[in-house]
Design an enzyme around this catalytic site. Structure first.
Site, PDB file in Angstrom:
ATOM      1  N   SER A  21       0.825  -1.206   0.000  1.00  0.00           N
ATOM      2  CA  SER A  21       0.000   0.000   0.000  1.00  0.00           C
ATOM      3  C   SER A  21       0.859   1.257   0.000  1.00  0.00           C
ATOM      4  O   SER A  21       2.086   1.188  -0.091  1.00  0.00           O
ATOM      5  CB  SER A  21      -0.947   0.034   1.202  1.00  0.00           C
ATOM      6  OG  SER A  21      -0.200   0.095   2.387  1.00  0.00           O
ATOM      7  N   TYR A  54      -3.190   0.908  -3.029  1.00  0.00           N
ATOM      8  CA  TYR A  54      -4.281   1.535  -2.290  1.00  0.00           C
ATOM      9  C   TYR A  54      -3.702   2.393  -1.170  1.00  0.00           C
ATOM     10  O   TYR A  54      -2.586   2.176  -0.708  1.00  0.00           O
ATOM     11  CB  TYR A  54      -5.259   0.487  -1.732  1.00  0.00           C
ATOM     12  CG  TYR A  54      -4.635  -0.504  -0.785  1.00  0.00           C
ATOM     13  CD1 TYR A  54      -4.649  -0.286   0.588  1.00  0.00           C
ATOM     14  CD2 TYR A  54      -4.026  -1.652  -1.263  1.00  0.00           C
ATOM     15  CE1 TYR A  54      -4.075  -1.197   1.462  1.00  0.00           C
ATOM     16  CE2 TYR A  54      -3.456  -2.575  -0.399  1.00  0.00           C
ATOM     17  CZ  TYR A  54      -3.479  -2.339   0.964  1.00  0.00           C
ATOM     18  OH  TYR A  54      -2.910  -3.234   1.819  1.00  0.00           O
ATOM     19  N   GLY A  69       5.546  -2.624   0.942  1.00  0.00           N
ATOM     20  CA  GLY A  69       5.520  -3.870   0.198  1.00  0.00           C
ATOM     21  C   GLY A  69       6.232  -3.721  -1.127  1.00  0.00           C
ATOM     22  O   GLY A  69       7.264  -3.046  -1.229  1.00  0.00           O
ATOM     23  N   ALA A  70       5.680  -4.340  -2.164  1.00  0.00           N
ATOM     24  CA  ALA A  70       6.305  -4.310  -3.487  1.00  0.00           C
ATOM     25  C   ALA A  70       6.510  -2.882  -3.996  1.00  0.00           C
ATOM     26  O   ALA A  70       7.465  -2.605  -4.723  1.00  0.00           O
ATOM     27  CB  ALA A  70       5.470  -5.108  -4.478  1.00  0.00           C
TER      28      ALA A  70
END
Length: 116
Positions: A21, A54, A69-70
């Site tokens: 996110s 998001y 994260g990614a």
């Protein structure tokens, strides 16, 4: 149609091990009518990366803009990004419609309203 835009936000943190996110200061979310878990598109001005994720709420007044994260692989702390969201509107809703667009300073505070 464009709904919300945060222009020239500066990435303040990147956490590859978080579940994913984009953390955004609550004050900025409120200013441009973005909601936690709303889909956003992110455009990195420094390296040209474009991705979607998001929004999640960060501490109000903190200026936090965090890649999680990614997404943490798509930019570095200090990079400037553009954050946008789009929405569907009826013809009636578009009469007099303006997206909410802010330009930020280096501390991720609103420098200027481009549209309200």
């Amino acid at each position: 149609m464009l709904k919300s835009k945060i222009h020239r936000a500066t990435i303040t943190e990147a956490d590859l091990n978080y579940e994913g996110s984009l953390t955004i200061d609550k004050d900025l979310l409120d200013a441009v009518d973005l909601h936690p878990y709303e889909r956003v598109m992110v455009y990195n001005i420094n390296n040209g990366e474009r991705f979607d994720t998001y929004a999640i709420e960060g501490e109000a007044g903190s200026g936090v803009i965090g890649l999680n994260g990614a997404a943490a692989r798509k930019g570095l702390v200090g990079d400037q990004i553009i954050i946008v969201s789009y929405a569907f509107f009826s013809e009636e809703e578009l009469s007099g419609y303006n997206p909410k667009i802010v330009l930020l300073n280096k501390a991720n505070k609103i420098k200027k309203w481009l549209r309200r």
